[in-house]
Each structure stands twice: as C-alpha cells, then as structure tokens.
Write a protein that holds these residues in place. Structure first.
Motif, PDB file in Angstrom:
ATOM      1  N   LYS A   1      14.681  99.282  44.680  1.00  0.00           N
ATOM      2  CA  LYS A   1      15.976  99.958  43.940  1.00  0.00           C
ATOM      3  C   LYS A   1      17.040  98.940  44.303  1.00  0.00           C
ATOM      4  O   LYS A   1      17.247  98.314  45.261  1.00  0.00           O
ATOM      5  CB  LYS A   1      16.456 101.360  44.600  1.00  0.00           C
ATOM      6  N   THR A   2      17.907  98.823  43.379  1.00  0.00           N
ATOM      7  CA  THR A   2      18.835  97.927  43.249  1.00  0.00           C
ATOM      8  C   THR A   2      20.559  98.491  43.004  1.00  0.00           C
ATOM      9  O   THR A   2      20.481  99.514  42.342  1.00  0.00           O
ATOM     10  CB  THR A   2      18.890  96.937  42.186  1.00  0.00           C
ATOM     11  N   LYS A   3      21.373  97.941  43.913  1.00  0.00           N
ATOM     12  CA  LYS A   3      22.736  98.445  43.560  1.00  0.00           C
ATOM     13  C   LYS A   3      23.639  97.119  43.692  1.00  0.00           C
ATOM     14  O   LYS A   3      23.660  96.246  44.513  1.00  0.00           O
ATOM     15  CB  LYS A   3      23.030  99.239  45.178  1.00  0.00           C
ATOM     16  N   ILE A   4      24.512  97.136  42.598  1.00  0.00           N
ATOM     17  CA  ILE A   4      25.334  96.084  42.464  1.00  0.00           C
ATOM     18  C   ILE A   4      26.997  96.641  42.592  1.00  0.00           C
ATOM     19  O   ILE A   4      27.310  97.790  41.956  1.00  0.00           O
ATOM     20  CB  ILE A   4      25.489  95.646  41.067  1.00  0.00           C
ATOM     21  N   ILE A   5      27.546  96.147  43.756  1.00  0.00           N
ATOM     22  CA  ILE A   5      28.737  96.571  43.917  1.00  0.00           C
ATOM     23  C   ILE A   5      29.820  95.768  43.471  1.00  0.00           C
ATOM     24  O   ILE A   5      29.783  94.546  43.837  1.00  0.00           O
ATOM     25  CB  ILE A   5      28.809  96.829  45.762  1.00  0.00           C
ATOM     26  N   MET A   6      30.791  96.413  42.842  1.00  0.00           N
ATOM     27  CA  MET A   6      31.857  95.433  42.030  1.00  0.00           C
ATOM     28  C   MET A   6      32.930  95.273  42.935  1.00  0.00           C
ATOM     29  O   MET A   6      33.239  96.437  43.811  1.00  0.00           O
ATOM     30  CB  MET A   6      32.214  95.985  40.525  1.00  0.00           C
ATOM     31  N   LYS A   7      33.885  94.333  42.760  1.00  0.00           N
ATOM     32  CA  LYS A   7      35.121  94.082  43.571  1.00  0.00           C
ATOM     33  C   LYS A   7      35.983  95.345  43.487  1.00  0.00           C
ATOM     34  O   LYS A   7      36.700  95.686  44.424  1.00  0.00           O
ATOM     35  CB  LYS A   7      35.716  92.632  43.244  1.00  0.00           C
ATOM     36  N   ASP A   8      36.117  95.965  42.394  1.00  0.00           N
ATOM     37  CA  ASP A   8      37.085  96.924  42.021  1.00  0.00           C
ATOM     38  C   ASP A   8      36.442  98.489  42.648  1.00  0.00           C
ATOM     39  O   ASP A   8      36.900  99.606  42.355  1.00  0.00           O
ATOM     40  CB  ASP A   8      37.104  97.095  40.565  1.00  0.00           C
ATOM     41  N   GLY A   9      35.135  98.299  43.194  1.00  0.00           N
ATOM     42  CA  GLY A   9      34.700  99.610  43.740  1.00  0.00           C
ATOM     43  C   GLY A   9      33.641 100.327  43.058  1.00  0.00           C
ATOM     44  O   GLY A   9      32.881 101.304  43.313  1.00  0.00           O
ATOM     45  N   ASN A  10      33.429  99.802  41.818  1.00  0.00           N
ATOM     46  CA  ASN A  10      32.226 100.451  40.861  1.00  0.00           C
ATOM     47  C   ASN A  10      30.961 100.091  41.171  1.00  0.00           C
ATOM     48  O   ASN A  10      30.922  98.878  41.839  1.00  0.00           O
ATOM     49  CB  ASN A  10      32.672  99.890  39.357  1.00  0.00           C
TER      50      ASN A  10
ATOM     51  N   ALA B   1      17.289  93.721  37.163  1.00  0.00           N
ATOM     52  CA  ALA B   1      18.264  92.961  36.755  1.00  0.00           C
ATOM     53  C   ALA B   1      18.441  93.313  35.187  1.00  0.00           C
ATOM     54  O   ALA B   1      19.424  93.200  34.614  1.00  0.00           O
ATOM     55  CB  ALA B   1      18.041  91.710  37.080  1.00  0.00           C
ATOM     56  N   ILE B   2      17.130  93.078  34.657  1.00  0.00           N
ATOM     57  CA  ILE B   2      17.346  93.120  33.028  1.00  0.00           C
ATOM     58  C   ILE B   2      17.972  94.562  32.661  1.00  0.00           C
ATOM     59  O   ILE B   2      18.700  94.540  31.448  1.00  0.00           O
ATOM     60  CB  ILE B   2      15.805  92.988  32.428  1.00  0.00           C
ATOM     61  N   HIS B   3      17.375  95.662  33.285  1.00  0.00           N
ATOM     62  CA  HIS B   3      17.851  96.786  32.863  1.00  0.00           C
ATOM     63  C   HIS B   3      19.307  97.017  33.230  1.00  0.00           C
ATOM     64  O   HIS B   3      19.999  97.620  32.276  1.00  0.00           O
ATOM     65  CB  HIS B   3      17.146  98.224  33.678  1.00  0.00           C
ATOM     66  N   LEU B   4      19.901  96.577  34.264  1.00  0.00           N
ATOM     67  CA  LEU B   4      21.251  96.646  34.508  1.00  0.00           C
ATOM     68  C   LEU B   4      22.193  95.881  33.680  1.00  0.00           C
ATOM     69  O   LEU B   4      23.286  96.094  33.054  1.00  0.00           O
ATOM     70  CB  LEU B   4      21.733  96.294  36.058  1.00  0.00           C
ATOM     71  N   ARG B   5      21.648  94.741  33.237  1.00  0.00           N
ATOM     72  CA  ARG B   5      22.273  93.663  32.292  1.00  0.00           C
ATOM     73  C   ARG B   5      22.598  94.510  31.046  1.00  0.00           C
ATOM     74  O   ARG B   5      23.405  94.511  30.446  1.00  0.00           O
ATOM     75  CB  ARG B   5      21.532  92.646  32.273  1.00  0.00           C
ATOM     76  N   ASN B   6      21.273  95.261  30.596  1.00  0.00           N
ATOM     77  CA  ASN B   6      21.453  95.845  29.227  1.00  0.00           C
ATOM     78  C   ASN B   6      22.005  97.186  29.212  1.00  0.00           C
ATOM     79  O   ASN B   6      22.412  97.565  28.201  1.00  0.00           O
ATOM     80  CB  ASN B   6      20.198  96.050  28.774  1.00  0.00           C
ATOM     81  N   SER B   7      22.403  97.723  30.055  1.00  0.00           N
ATOM     82  CA  SER B   7      22.671  99.059  30.410  1.00  0.00           C
ATOM     83  C   SER B   7      24.374  99.100  30.548  1.00  0.00           C
ATOM     84  O   SER B   7      24.949  99.989  30.330  1.00  0.00           O
ATOM     85  CB  SER B   7      22.276  99.993  31.398  1.00  0.00           C
ATOM     86  N   TYR B   8      24.842  97.931  31.291  1.00  0.00           N
ATOM     87  CA  TYR B   8      26.220  97.895  31.610  1.00  0.00           C
ATOM     88  C   TYR B   8      26.932  96.513  31.135  1.00  0.00           C
ATOM     89  O   TYR B   8      26.120  95.549  31.338  1.00  0.00           O
ATOM     90  CB  TYR B   8      26.416  98.365  33.293  1.00  0.00           C
ATOM     91  N   ASN B   9      28.211  96.589  31.183  1.00  0.00           N
ATOM     92  CA  ASN B   9      29.086  95.643  30.809  1.00  0.00           C
ATOM     93  C   ASN B   9      29.357  95.098  32.366  1.00  0.00           C
ATOM     94  O   ASN B   9      30.390  95.387  32.835  1.00  0.00           O
ATOM     95  CB  ASN B   9      30.170  95.843  30.113  1.00  0.00           C
ATOM     96  N   ILE B  10      28.458  94.172  32.855  1.00  0.00           N
ATOM     97  CA  ILE B  10      28.832  93.514  33.990  1.00  0.00           C
ATOM     98  C   ILE B  10      29.383  92.220  34.026  1.00  0.00           C
ATOM     99  O   ILE B  10      28.644  91.291  33.586  1.00  0.00           O
ATOM    100  CB  ILE B  10      27.578  93.660  34.964  1.00  0.00           C
ATOM    101  N   ASN B  11      30.314  91.897  34.554  1.00  0.00           N
ATOM    102  CA  ASN B  11      31.051  90.657  34.651  1.00  0.00           C
ATOM    103  C   ASN B  11      30.517  90.003  35.965  1.00  0.00           C
ATOM    104  O   ASN B  11      31.182  90.402  37.005  1.00  0.00           O
ATOM    105  CB  ASN B  11      32.980  90.735  34.652  1.00  0.00           C
ATOM    106  N   ILE B  12      29.790  88.934  35.905  1.00  0.00           N
ATOM    107  CA  ILE B  12      29.258  88.380  37.125  1.00  0.00           C
ATOM    108  C   ILE B  12      30.326  87.813  37.811  1.00  0.00           C
ATOM    109  O   ILE B  12      30.238  87.981  39.283  1.00  0.00           O
ATOM    110  CB  ILE B  12      28.422  87.142  36.743  1.00  0.00           C
ATOM    111  N   ASN B  13      31.572  87.724  37.523  1.00  0.00           N
ATOM    112  CA  ASN B  13      32.394  87.033  38.283  1.00  0.00           C
ATOM    113  C   ASN B  13      33.246  88.100  39.224  1.00  0.00           C
ATOM    114  O   ASN B  13      33.825  87.711  40.315  1.00  0.00           O
ATOM    115  CB  ASN B  13      33.636  86.339  37.537  1.00  0.00           C
TER     116      ASN B  13
END
Length: 460
Positions: free
Chosen positions: A387-396, A285-297
């Motif tokens: 391993k972690t995968k975050i799937i965004m609403k826009d498909g990213n 989570a910390i790595h993804l937060r620091n690496s990408y601009n992730i809008n939690i909403n």
C-alpha cells in the motif's frame, strides 16, 4: 515412498499425451518468456566478457557443441547450459513462481533446451522435461517454507533450482525411477545460493541459476553413470536439507496434489526488468500518476508498506535507499517507484547510469520510506502486495493498495502481452519474429528432432 521417490515416480511416468492442454500451452508461454529474456541479455557487456573468457578454455568450434544463444559459438553442453541460464537472469525479466519464490524458467528452460538439443530429443520429450522441471522446482521451493528460507539468507532459485534442472535432465536422459531419485538426491547435496550479493551490490546473482542448471544436469548424468545420491536428503536425521535451511519447512508441500495440480500454471510473467518485490510499488505509482494530478515538486513524503521479504530485499539496504548501480536500482523500491511516478513506466533504459543518476529521480526517491507491514507479510507468498501513501506539502494525501502485481496469476498479462514483450528482446540477436510462432507451435514439429528445431529457430 518418501517425497523424493514420489517426485521421481511422477517424472518417470509423466506423459504429455495424458496432460491437460492448458498445461502444455502454459509451458510454451514459459519457454518463450524465458528464451526471449535470455536472448535479450546476450549482448550485455558482462555476458559478452564472460563468454569471451570461456572461449579461452573451451573449444568453441566443437561440432557436437551446443549454441550459446545470440552468439555464433558452440560450447560443450554443460557450459552452454551454464551461460544460457546466466543470460536468462541478467535482465530480471524472467518468470516467477510466487508461491515458492523461484525463478524457474531461467534454470529449467536452458537446461531442457540445451540437453534436448544435444540428445536430439523430440519436441514432445522436450516439453515433458520442461513441465517436470517446473513441477519439481516449484514444489521443492514451497517445501522449504518461503519466508523462513529467505529470511535465513538463502536464494531459493538456486537452492531449489538444482532439483528443477535435475528433473528435466532425468526425463530427457530417460532415467528410471531409482536413478532419478539418486539424481534428485545429488541435486540436493549441491543446493546453494545466498543473498549476500545485495549488501555488496555484486553482480553474482546470475551465477545462481547458472550453477543450479549445470549442477542439476550433472547430477542426472552421474546418476546415469551409476553414482548414487542421498535419497533421504529432504528428511535425513543427519543432514536434512530442509531442516538445515528453514525453520518452517513443510515436507507435505513437495507432493501435495502432485500430477493433479500443475504449479506451472501458477507462474507470474514479469512486465518490469527488476526485482519482483518492487513491482507492486511500480503498479501503485503508475495508478496514482494516472488517477491524480500530482505535482512532483509538491510531494512531502511517500510511504510504502509491504511484506517483510520485500522490505528486506528492496527497502532496507543502503543500496536500495541510495542506489547508484544497476543492481542496486533493480533492488530498490524507492528508485523504481520514483521512476514509475515520473515516467509512467519502468523499462530497461531506466537502469542505465544516466537514468539512475537523474536529479529528479534521486530527489524524489529520497522522499520514499519503505516499511514492513504485517498485513502484507501474512498474505505472502500467495500475494505480493503493498500500500502506498503520497503526502503532499499542502496536506493532501493520495493512497492506493495493490494486492497482486501485474503479471501475477491473480492479475495476469495476456498471451499477446508476453509476445509483445518478447519481440524487442529477440531482436537483440534474431531478425525474424517467426521465432515466436515457432516456439508457440512447437508441437507441430513432432517429427523433427529438437536439434533441428533449435537450428531453425536460431537461423531465423
């Protein structure tokens, strides 16, 4: 000689003066890490209430008593060990030997400190006891067969912990080889501890290292008094401990490279105050937060694949999926991941009710799905990864893999990191930071009894 006898021979003959310097340095780090984790929990409400109740039953003014860390009271040695070991596990900040899945420090360090203090042992004798305890407990834990033992519901910190405490106590009590073997046998017949607390969100997990420490010390005391224990307890035809508790036990692991490879050097130091099986997810989570601009909403779904044991402990139960208590949150991969993604860290304050019930955290954790991944299960227990995968609403999609959590022997923290971790924990009870340097330079007190050394530490 059978395995128990070989362990006893190692304990009896172990000499600090003939040991590698890095083993001794590692032992001092383990002592600091374990002692500070316990002191940091000394003012916890449950701990304070337990101490208050024990004071009703034991004379706290006993001049021969041993100090309860962070409190101005003394109790008989076994009771002091019991409570100090309980404190050591309360914050979930105590060390982990990953290859055996044991929390060794919370059992062995209080056992060795309190008994060494009572016996007025030397600093050298104390360090020898600590190292012997780490070696024996880790090897019994590995011998159990980590996955099978855990999947049967056993908590190895307590099942192997009795052996670790007995080893440390046998060294300090100067038992001979035969007496030490009997002590280990009696430790084994008191082996106990189950994971049922998770299902009920019970607070009794801290009882496991406490009872293991007390039982191990009593086993050594009884052996010194002449009681004999089951020397064949690991491999007995009727009543084999390993056979009773595991389908994948391996007796050879108990003595493999004994005295050559020191398992104390393979101990992890925990940076986050929660179950070690959540740490790889926190790191991701910390790595993804620091690496990408992730809008939690804009997060649609989060998938975390990890080893089977980690999934069972921190992703399968109702409490881990919908945590409401501190215990549930500490054993929840969804909660700890969501907290880390939102805050960039996971600390003690995040296990208070206000943080657990935070709307944003509760909303995000409900998007997390944890599953068992065969790839990580095969790597376990040598590697505790995910391993972690975050799937965004826009498909990213944002992905990462953590092979080894921070603080592991494969991804270690520095000595300074451990010292910095200790500072706020020790300040709970002691004002002087000199405690840290005293522990890390304990060999300089070779002419001072350990009782006097601990008095200096606790007066700091």
């Amino acid at each position: 000689m059978n395995e128990l006898e070989q362990l006893s021979d190692f304990i009896f003959n172990f000499d600090l003066n003939e040991t590698q310097e890095n083993v001794v340095e590692t032992a001092k780090i383990c002592i600091l890490d374990s002692f500070s984790a316990a002191v940091g929990a000394s003012k916890d409400k449950l701990i304070v209430d337990i101490i208050g109740k024990y004071k009703e039953f034991y004379n706290s003014e006993n001049e021969n008593g041993i100090s309860v860390w962070g409190h101005n009271i003394k109790l008989p040695v076994v009771q002091a060990v019991f409570i100090n070991a309980m404190m050591g596990h309360k914050l979930e900040l105590d060390d982990v030997h990953t290859n055996s899945k044991t929390h060794i420090g919370t059992v062995v360090v209080p056992s060795a400190i309190c008994l060494a203090q009572y016996l007025k042992a030397s600093a050298k004798e104390f360090l020898e006891a600590v190292i012997c305890g780490y070696e024996v407990m880790s090897r019994i834990g590995m011998g159990f067969g980590v996955s099978s033992h855990r999947n049967k519901g056993w908590h190895v910190t307590s099942t192997a912990g009795t052996f670790g405490a007995a080893a440390a106590a046998s060294k300090l009590l100067k038992l001979n080889v035969k007496e030490t073997t009997h002590a280990l046998g009696m430790a084994g017949t008191q082996s106990f501890g189950l994971w049922a607390f998770l299902e009920d969100s019970a607070s009794s997990k801290i009882l496991h290292p406490a009872r293991a420490a007390a039982s191990g010390i009593e086993a050594a005391m009884l052996a010194k008094a002449g009681m004999t224990g089951p020397v064949s307890i690991l491999r007995a035809n009727d009543g084999s401990l390993f056979k009773a508790m595991s389908d994948e036990y391996d007796l050879s692991m108990v003595t493999k490279d004994l005295g050559v490879v020191f398992e104390i050097k393979n101990v992890d130091n925990k940076p986050y105050p929660c179950c070690r099986s959540t740490h790889c997810a926190i790191d991701s989570a910390i790595h993804l937060r620091n690496s990408y601009n992730i809008n939690i909403n804009d997060v649609e779904e989060i998938q975390i694949g990890t080893y089977l044991v980690g999934y069972k402990q921190c992703g399968l139960t109702e409490g881990s999926k919908n945590p409401r208590t501190s215990t549930e949150a500490k054993f929840s991969t969804p909660y700890t991941f969501a907290t880390a993604l939102l805050n960039g860290n996971v600390s003690l304050e995040h296990f208070m009710s206000e943080s657990i019930n935070n709307e944003n955290v509760q909303s995000l954790l409900k998007k997390v799905t944890v599953y068992s991944d065969d790839e990580f299960t095969k790597r376990y227990p040598m590697h505790w990864g995910c391993k972690t995968k975050i799937i965004m609403k826009d498909g990213n999609v944002f992905e990462t893999e953590v092979k080894d959590a921070s603080g592991s022997t494969y991804n270690p923290v520095s000595k300074n990191d451990i010292k910095n971790k200790a500072v706020p924990l020790l300040k709970v009870a002691y004002e002087e930071n000199s405690v840290i340097e005293k522990i890390l330079n304990i060999e300089k007190y070779s002419d001072l009894s350990f009782e006097s050394f601990m008095s200096e530490v606790q007066e700091a």
